[in-house]
Design an enzyme around this catalytic site. Structure first.
Site, PDB file in Angstrom:
ATOM      1  N   LEU A   4       0.884  -1.160   0.000  1.00  0.00           N
ATOM      2  CA  LEU A   4       0.000   0.000   0.000  1.00  0.00           C
ATOM      3  C   LEU A   4       0.922   1.210   0.000  1.00  0.00           C
ATOM      4  O   LEU A   4       1.861   1.264   0.801  1.00  0.00           O
ATOM      5  CB  LEU A   4      -0.896  -0.020   1.240  1.00  0.00           C
ATOM      6  CG  LEU A   4      -1.939   1.096   1.359  1.00  0.00           C
ATOM      7  CD1 LEU A   4      -3.114   0.604   2.194  1.00  0.00           C
ATOM      8  CD2 LEU A   4      -1.364   2.349   1.992  1.00  0.00           C
TER       9      LEU A   4
ATOM     10  N   ASN B 267      -4.118 -10.205 -13.084  1.00  0.00           N
ATOM     11  CA  ASN B 267      -4.022 -11.659 -13.275  1.00  0.00           C
ATOM     12  C   ASN B 267      -5.437 -12.174 -13.461  1.00  0.00           C
ATOM     13  O   ASN B 267      -6.086 -12.606 -12.497  1.00  0.00           O
ATOM     14  CB  ASN B 267      -3.412 -12.355 -12.046  1.00  0.00           C
ATOM     15  CG  ASN B 267      -1.917 -12.125 -11.921  1.00  0.00           C
ATOM     16  OD1 ASN B 267      -1.284 -11.630 -12.838  1.00  0.00           O
ATOM     17  ND2 ASN B 267      -1.364 -12.500 -10.788  1.00  0.00           N
TER      18      ASN B 267
ATOM     19  N   SER C 112       7.815  -0.711  -8.508  1.00  0.00           N
ATOM     20  CA  SER C 112       8.321  -1.455  -7.370  1.00  0.00           C
ATOM     21  C   SER C 112       8.770  -0.425  -6.353  1.00  0.00           C
ATOM     22  O   SER C 112       8.686   0.775  -6.605  1.00  0.00           O
ATOM     23  CB  SER C 112       9.456  -2.360  -7.802  1.00  0.00           C
ATOM     24  OG  SER C 112      10.375  -1.632  -8.576  1.00  0.00           O
TER      25      SER C 112
ATOM     26  N   HIS D 117       1.759  -4.246 -16.405  1.00  0.00           N
ATOM     27  CA  HIS D 117       1.220  -4.156 -15.044  1.00  0.00           C
ATOM     28  C   HIS D 117       2.233  -3.579 -14.076  1.00  0.00           C
ATOM     29  O   HIS D 117       1.905  -3.216 -12.973  1.00  0.00           O
ATOM     30  CB  HIS D 117       0.756  -5.518 -14.561  1.00  0.00           C
ATOM     31  CG  HIS D 117       1.847  -6.387 -14.018  1.00  0.00           C
ATOM     32  ND1 HIS D 117       2.965  -6.701 -14.732  1.00  0.00           N
ATOM     33  CD2 HIS D 117       1.964  -7.013 -12.822  1.00  0.00           C
ATOM     34  CE1 HIS D 117       3.734  -7.486 -13.996  1.00  0.00           C
ATOM     35  NE2 HIS D 117       3.162  -7.687 -12.835  1.00  0.00           N
ATOM     36  N   GLY D 118       3.481  -3.519 -14.458  1.00  0.00           N
ATOM     37  CA  GLY D 118       4.488  -3.011 -13.524  1.00  0.00           C
ATOM     38  C   GLY D 118       5.834  -3.094 -14.186  1.00  0.00           C
ATOM     39  O   GLY D 118       5.972  -2.776 -15.354  1.00  0.00           O
TER      40      GLY D 118
END
Lengths: 488, 179
Positions: A213, A337, A387, A411-412
């Site tokens: 978070l 996912n 990240s 997604h990242g």
């Protein structure tokens, strides 16, 4: 059979257009469509040959349409690469595969806005991070709401709606969740007792791994119009939540990957990797898995909704006002996912496809009825979590994305080194200290967890996002800079 | 000492491997390897017994089912196991796991699933090998703390305590698992 690593796989790549490389049909036996890689000169050189091979493996599955797609953050996963997209036509024997969705079903990201600026937050940052750390159950085996079996089954059917009815979250949040926080047709009777036992206490907990978070600030605006539509402006404080369905998803994955192995033989499907175990979507086994996987998806949305509730209250406690007066509205919530039935145009005809996104965010372009009316004109918000210690981004879906990637984006940022390697090379304490020097406050439940998520272990998210933007499959809207992170 | 099981490194995760004179022994040993990622198995006392019964079309799938059944029982009961016995007839496995509650133990990594990646069950030169990659989560001591949360509503307090876990304990866990 043991999947062989083919290090010559990279030799089969050829550049077909800007930001796109392909392994053509015929390069590897059994390919039905080309394998496509969104990348840059820099990232393609770093691409793991095993991720190439996995993308090619997906291209051999029955009923696949157009391309097997790998996003610029693609890296080795179980079955599909992480960052893989595959769409299959059930009418043409198209399959559903556990390896295309993974063990962390509907892992995803949501973004919550606030009326606070970075200047408002700065003096209270430590307090807010502490309150979040205390208010949001996180870490391994963390426990959220205690649900009876019957209640968990209701969550599996109703998703975020169920927890909102219990007072966790706001009714209007539902309008800003993909699928309104509920997949139709989830069937808890196809979810094993084991999954239900493992999941009974986990709704409303962040979990561990790369879940987090984060309190962030809108640091750069690339597209004023879209940013305004999403309710985002420079200097605004926002909250990002990244988690999924926890053990329910793991167990559903495990259960069906086992169950499908013998079934696959009966259907005469041959796969190049056992983690890609597939059955026809329109088979009893396929339908069972789909309904169980949807139950896990619903658990994930309920989970992110409850965590939102905790986060709103942590902010309210810090600033001694109500979450409503801090305008803590949900911007959007989207999974990365997932397996979903969607209408896409292929060969000039609209088809209903089962689209697998494994470590890939849905990124629907303007006009799609699935998008909330207030965003429909600009395209869906595409939430890309970085990240630790890196930027995160909000993009918008595009028409090109609809045509080329079934409305999907990254997604990242993919892993560049192995988990064990990352842990050996980085000390969690040092990572936290380095981040603090850059004004980012991190609280994690274990130091080694921090080490695992050391940002250098990932491909640079900015590079990855730039590829997506350059390729036009999604477009940059804002950049988010981290201020405080609660690490699972 | 003759090595009977091991945890080996892999790009994205770690693998577990068991050796044995028989197939059964290899299955017993690979289970030890798997639990050695979660805990120092020499500290696990055989206080409880759990039975596992699985059936599969082939030995590969049987191994996955055996390991995943153990993981599920372990997660639901908050127990870990260190002694295993296995009987295999055809593709039907009857196994027992002996172990104890996680409470009071120093935990290392949790495992999401045993996977089909790098999966091998074979006999070579009169020796059996059983192995696969496991999807590993992060190391933690939190889990054990959370056992208390079943009885104690004050979860947030517990979470604060966990932060104080010294770094060396966690690192030591890693060294023994991967070192």
């Amino acid at each position: 059979m043991r999947p062989r690593v083919n290090h010559r796989m990279s030799d089969k790549l050829r550049k077909v257009e800007n930001s796109v490389w392909e392994v053509p049909v015929g390069a590897v036996e059994g390919m039905r469509v080309p394998a496509r890689f969104y990348s840059s000169e820099k990232l393609i050189a770093e691409l793991d040959p095993r991720a190439i091979e996995q993308t090619v493996n997906v291209a051999t599955l029955p009923g696949i349409k157009k391309y097997s797609i790998a996003m610029p953050d693609a890296h080795w996963g179980y079955g599909f690469p992480i960052g893989g997209v595959g769409a299959f036509d059930p009418e043409e024997g198209g399959v559903i595969t556990v390896g295309g969705i993974g063990y962390d079903v509907n892992c995803g990201v949501r973004l919550i806005s606030t009326s606070l600026t970075e200047a408002d937050l700065k003096p209270k940052l430590k307090q807010v991070v502490d309150n979040l750390f205390e208010g949001v159950p996180a870490g391994l085996g963390s426990r959220g709401l205690r649900l009876t079996r019957a209640q968990l089954e209701e969550v599996m059917v109703e998703g975020a709606r169920w927890v909102i009815r219990q007072g966790y979250g706001w009714e209007k949040d539902l309008d800003h969740i993909e699928e309104a926080g509920r997949m139709e047709g989830a069937d808890p009777s196809n979810v094993s007792d084991t999954a239900k036992q493992r999941g009974a206490n986990e709704v409303g907990s962040l979990g561990s791994g790369n879940h987090y978070l984060e309190v962030q600030v809108v640091d750069e605006v690339y597209d004023e119009v879209a940013a305004k539509a999403f309710g985002l402006g420079r200097g605004q404080v926002v909250i990002m939540i990244h988690t999924g369905s926890r053990a329910v998803g793991h167990q559903v994955g495990m259960d069906y990957i086992e169950e499908m192995q013998p079934a696959m033989k009966r259907y005469g499907i041959v796969v190049r990797d056992k983690e890609l175990v597939s059955v026809p979507f329109n088979s009893p086994e396929g339908k069972r898995y789909f309904s169980a996987m949807k139950a896990a998806m619903n658990v994930a949305w309920a989970n992110r909704e409850v965590i939102t509730h905790f986060a709103r209250h942590a902010f309210a406690r810090t600033f001694e006002v109500s979450p409503e007066s801090l305008k803590m509205d949900l911007v959007y919530d989207v999974g990365h996912n997932t397996g979903k039935l969607e209408d896409h145009e292929v060969d000039g005809r609209l088809r209903q496809l089962i689209v697998h996104r494994k470590g890939s965010t849905r990124a629907f372009g303007p006009g799609r009825p699935e998008i909330p009316p207030e965003y429909r004109g600009v395209g869906q918000p595409v939430l890309i979590g970085g990240s630790m210690g890196t930027f995160s981004y909000v993009l918008k879906g595009t028409e090109k994305g609809m045509r080329d990637t079934f409305g999907s984006a990254v997604h990242g940022a993919g892993r560049r080194m192995s988990r064990t390697q990352a842990t050996k090379e980085y000390r969690g304490e040092a990572v936290a200290k380095r981040l603090l020097e850059r004004g980012i406050m991190v609280r994690g439940h274990t130091w080694s967890g921090l080490a695992e998520e050391a940002p250098d272990a990932y491909k640079d998210v900015s590079d990855v996002v730039q590829v997506v933007h350059d390729a036009g499959i999604a477009a940059l809207v804002v950049r988010l800079r981290p201020l405080g992170t609660i690490k699972g | 000492m003759k090595m009977t099981f091991e945890v080996y490194p892999h790009t994205a995760d770690v693998g577990v491997r068991g050796y044995g004179a028989t197939l059964e022994e290899a299955f017993q040993e690979v289970a030890k390897a798997m639990f050695s990622i979660m805990v120092d198995i020499s500290s696990v006392k055989p206080l409880v017994r759990r039975d596992v019964l699985v059936d599969a079309d082939d030995l590969d799938l049987l191994l996955i089912k055996w390991l995943n059944s153990l993981l599920a029982i372990s997660a639901i009961r908050f127990e870990v196991y260190s002694v295993f016995s296995v009987k295999i007839e055809g593709t039907r496995l009857e196994g027992q796991a002996l172990g104890q509650s996680m409470e009071g133990l120093e935990l290392k990594d949790e495992i999401k699933a045993a996977t089909f990646a790098d999966l091998i069950v074979k006999e070579e030169g009169g020796k059996w090998v059983a192995q696969c990659i496991v999807d590993v989560r992060l190391p933690t001591r939190r889990w054990i703390r959370n056992l208390n949360s079943f009885r104690d509503e004050r979860m947030s307090e517990l979470q604060c305590q966990v932060e104080l876990v010294p770094l060396f304990l966690v690192l030591r866990g890693y060294l023994s698992a991967y070192g």
